[in-house]
Write a protein that holds these residues in place. Structure first.
Motif, PDB file in Angstrom:
ATOM      1  N   ASP A  84       0.790  -1.103  -0.144  1.00  0.00           N
ATOM      2  CA  ASP A  84      -0.039  -0.015   0.027  1.00  0.00           C
ATOM      3  C   ASP A  84       0.806   1.405  -0.090  1.00  0.00           C
ATOM      4  N   ARG A  85       2.212   1.226  -0.002  1.00  0.00           N
ATOM      5  CA  ARG A  85       3.119   2.261   0.073  1.00  0.00           C
ATOM      6  C   ARG A  85       4.292   2.071  -0.722  1.00  0.00           C
ATOM      7  N   ASP A  86       4.963   2.818  -1.340  1.00  0.00           N
ATOM      8  CA  ASP A  86       6.095   2.702  -2.301  1.00  0.00           C
ATOM      9  C   ASP A  86       7.497   2.714  -0.982  1.00  0.00           C
ATOM     10  N   ILE A  87       8.600   2.024  -1.357  1.00  0.00           N
ATOM     11  CA  ILE A  87       9.767   1.972  -0.654  1.00  0.00           C
ATOM     12  C   ILE A  87      10.396   3.557  -0.520  1.00  0.00           C
ATOM     13  N   ASN A  88      10.119   4.057  -1.607  1.00  0.00           N
ATOM     14  CA  ASN A  88      10.638   5.605  -1.776  1.00  0.00           C
ATOM     15  C   ASN A  88       9.875   6.721  -1.017  1.00  0.00           C
ATOM     16  N   ASP A  89       8.648   6.494  -0.645  1.00  0.00           N
ATOM     17  CA  ASP A  89       8.061   7.436   0.084  1.00  0.00           C
ATOM     18  C   ASP A  89       8.455   7.632   1.586  1.00  0.00           C
ATOM     19  N   ASN A  90       8.596   8.739   1.986  1.00  0.00           N
ATOM     20  CA  ASN A  90       9.134   9.291   3.062  1.00  0.00           C
ATOM     21  C   ASN A  90       7.895   9.410   4.075  1.00  0.00           C
TER      22      ASN A  90
END
Length: 90
Positions: A84-90
């Protein structure tokens, strides 16, 4: 006498299939390994004698073992990972 009537040959074949399963894990060779060991035990105690019966028991035992391992170790329904979220999202 061919190797089909020698109990230890079936056991060695089963262990060889087990080693092949470790090298190339796919749960296919594991069914053949279990089937060969079961056949070797049955030949060893004298239940199986003829070639057609021995091959039939090997085929049925391998198929049953494959279904059991597939049921226990195979993919389960609904176990896909949903991100549900990208690894690059902070």
């Amino acid at each position: 006498m061919s190797w089909f009537g020698i109990w230890w040959a079936w056991i060695v074949f089963g262990f060889a299939m087990g080693v092949l399963e470790v090298i190339a894990p796919a749960y296919v060779f594991l069914g053949f390994a279990i089937g060969a060991v079961v056949t070797g035990v049955l030949v060893g105690i004298g239940v199986l004698g003829g070639l057609p019966a021995t091959l039939l028991v090997f085929a049925l035992a391998s198929l049953a073992a494959w279904f059991m391992t597939r049921r226990m170790l195979g993919p389960q329904a609904g176990t896909a990972k949903i991100w549900d979220r990208d690894i690059n999202d902070n």
